[in-house]
Design an enzyme around this catalytic site. Structure first.
Site, mmCIF file in Angstrom:
data_model
loop_
_atom_site.group_PDB
_atom_site.id
_atom_site.type_symbol
_atom_site.label_atom_id
_atom_site.label_comp_id
_atom_site.label_asym_id
_atom_site.label_seq_id
_atom_site.Cartn_x
_atom_site.Cartn_y
_atom_site.Cartn_z
ATOM 1 N N GLU A 234 0.769 -1.162 -0.193
ATOM 2 C CA GLU A 234 -0.078 -0.032 0.198
ATOM 3 C C GLU A 234 1.011 1.256 0.098
ATOM 4 O O GLU A 234 1.421 1.553 1.004
ATOM 5 C CB GLU A 234 -0.969 -0.106 1.086
ATOM 6 N N CYS A 268 -2.147 9.419 2.133
ATOM 7 C CA CYS A 268 -1.783 8.780 1.053
ATOM 8 C C CYS A 268 -2.846 8.989 0.041
ATOM 9 O O CYS A 268 -2.754 9.101 -1.373
ATOM 10 C CB CYS A 268 -1.773 7.224 1.240
#
Ligand code: NAD
Length: 509
Positions: A234, A268
């Site tokens: 991720e 993110c």
């Protein structure tokens, strides 16, 4: 030893050990024994314990939020919000693991009708979770909660910037489970930096769930190759928001301001680029700059976001802003003087060339670029030029145009008429494509990531044809070829269209 520091004040909060190879291996060995115990508890035994952990997090939210606030500098309410997200994720994983992973029958098909078929999902054993610092509760729990619900034990390496939060999470799990009797070490935290993370990757765990930068992901993959350890990655993003000519501009500007500046842009899935239809470009830009004008970073209770958690990130942000301005962009809000470490005031950059760092690289700060486009299609094309592909957002009133744009965006997740909506829903898979990584956490896909599918066939009657045996006869072979030719040998022609029928004088007969 590892010092954890308050990024707003520079004060050392606590000291934690840097765990070495031997200690990490010992933690993984203990986790392996615990994994057998945890799996033996069954679906309901795990579910009740995970729900107890969830309520513990909710009951002690204030205490944990204070710790997250001190370690990351984010406002207390933002810390609470991520604890709430973590609780929702544990709740969903605990309540749905059995439904998603339990054994289910599968159809066997005509030729193999003699076989009863089923598939079930077994735990992997021990999962290593390596976390970032920007969301030190909700991000790792997005892996830990689903891995535990799927029946695995977890060894968790929190970021070196947030070891106290990582230790707190592991301790809270033990405390929450104590009412059921002495728990085995199903969730352990090993504190340390890159070397500790590397030791975990090489320890022989059954899977690594890594969250962090793409550069570190490359190192993790190299280290994981030795044991062929599978990895979920991720990584970062350069999320774009698309604003169509018919969009609700107030809602879009409000969402862009929050999506870009929340957590000082250290998200993110933060919005870093906005592509706006020409016709509404100026009004959108005005609304956005008005909205960010009042946002003040700080560490007091009135501040809307906190300091840069990692001091070196401020330099990257300053470099991107300076480069954008040097290449002909203009600062509609903020500018190079907005960077006053540890704080950065909101920066809105207009008309920045597409090949500048502010548009092409992850900035990870409270900045956003705004660029006019001729159409949604052009916005999609520019958004898709990124080497990242994590999240994205579309603002449009025309539902079908918004859906078309959402489907065309080469990202793992898209929100329509909101930002980051997908991150709120624990049943939706979370993850990216390209340099944003691979594999999914959350939802069914997240539960399956932490399981291995097991296929079982049971012969329930004599086979019609004796195929998998040296006793197979030429007659068996002739019969299977005939059967397969009948069932699968037909030529499938494309259906003729109405126009062609017309050309041949309509339907026959
Ligand atoms: P980072 O890559 O510096 O570190 C991430 C973790 O990896 C830390 O725990 C670190 O100690 C560990 N690590 C470092 N070197 C290692 C090595 N060689 N082997 C094993 N582990 C190692 O990232 P960061 O600065 O903590 O986080 C910021 C990045 O994370 C940003 O790019 C952000 O976009 C990304 N992020 C992604 C998600 C997501 O879900 N996609 C969520 C949050 C953050």
């Amino acid at each position: 030893m590892l010092e954890t520091v308050n990024p707003a004040t520079g004060e050392v909060l606590a000291v934690f050990p840097e765990r070495g190879r031997r200690e990490v291996d010992a933690a993984v060995a203990a986790a392996r024994e615990a994994a057998a115990w945890w799996e033996g508890l069954g679906w309901s035994g795990r579910r009740i314990r995970l729900l107890a952990w969830k309520s513990h997090l909710v009951r002690y939210m204030e205490r944990l939020a204070q710790l997250v606030h001190a370690e990351t500098g984010k406002p207390l309410d933002d810390a609470k919000l991520e604890i709430i997200l973590a609780a929702l994720r544990i709740d969903w994983a605990a309540r749905n693991a059995r439904r998603v992973l339990r054994p289910r029958r599968m159809p066997s098909g005509l030729i193999t009708i003699h076989l009863a078929c089923s598939v079930e999902y077994h735990p992997l054993g021990v999962v290593g979770v390596i976390g970032p610092w920007n969301y030190p509760v909700s991000t790792p729990v997005g892996s830990i909660g689903y891995a535990l619900a799927a029946g695995n034990a977890v060894v968790f390496k929190p970021s070196e910037l947030t070891p106290a939060t990582g230790e707190w999470l592991a301790r809270s799990f033990r405390e929450a489970l104590a009412v059921f009797g002495q728990p085995m070490p199903v969730l352990q935290a090993v504190t340390g930096g890159a070397a500790t993370g590397d030791a975990l990757v090489r320890s022989g765990v059954d899977k690594i769930s890594f969250t962090g930068s793409a550069d570190t992901a490359r190192k993790v993959l190299t280290a994981a190759a030795g044991n062929l350890t599978p990895v979920i990655a991720e990584c970062g993003g350069k999320d774009a928001m698309l604003v169509a000519a018919d969009a609700d501009l107030d809602a879009a500007a409000d969402a862009a301001a929050w999506g870009a500046m929340t957590n000082a842009g250290q998200a993110c899935v933060g919005i870093e680029r906005v592509y706006v239809a020409n016709t509404v470009y100026h009004s959108f830009l005005e609304k956005l700059t008005q909205r960010v004008a009042d946002l003040r970073p700080g560490s007091d209770s009135q501040a809307r976001y906190g300091p840069m958690t990692a001091p070196e990130q401020a330099e990257i942000v300053a470099k991107h802003v300076a480069d954008a301005l040097a290449r002909g962009g203009r600062a509609a809000a903020g500018g190079t003087d907005a960077v006053t470490p540890p704080y950065i005031r909101p920066v809105v950059l207009a008309d920045v060339p597409e090949d500048s760092a502010a548009v092409s690289e992850e900035t990870f700060g409270p900045t956003v670029t705004v660029t006019p486009v001729a159409s949604l299609a052009q916005a999609v094309a520019l958004a898709n030029r990124s080497r990242y592909g994590l999240g994205s957002a579309v603002f449009a009133r025309d539902r079908s145009a918004a859906m078309t744009a959402a489907r065309s965006l080469r990202t793992g997740m898209t929100s329509i008429n909101s930002v980051l909506g997908f991150a709120l829903v624990p049943s939706l898979p979370f993850g990216g494509v390209a340099e944003s990584g691979f594999g999914r956490v959350h939802g069914r896909d997240g539960l399956r990531e932490f399981s291995t599918p097991k296929a079982i066939t049971r012969q329930r009657m004599r086979p019609l044809l004796n195929l998998f045996s040296f006793g197979r006869t030429p007659r068996d072979m002739r019969r299977i070829v005939t059967l397969v030719t009948l069932l699968h040998g037909r030529l499938h022609r494309p259906r003729s269209t109405g126009r062609r029928r017309g050309a041949h004088g309509g339907r026959r007969g």
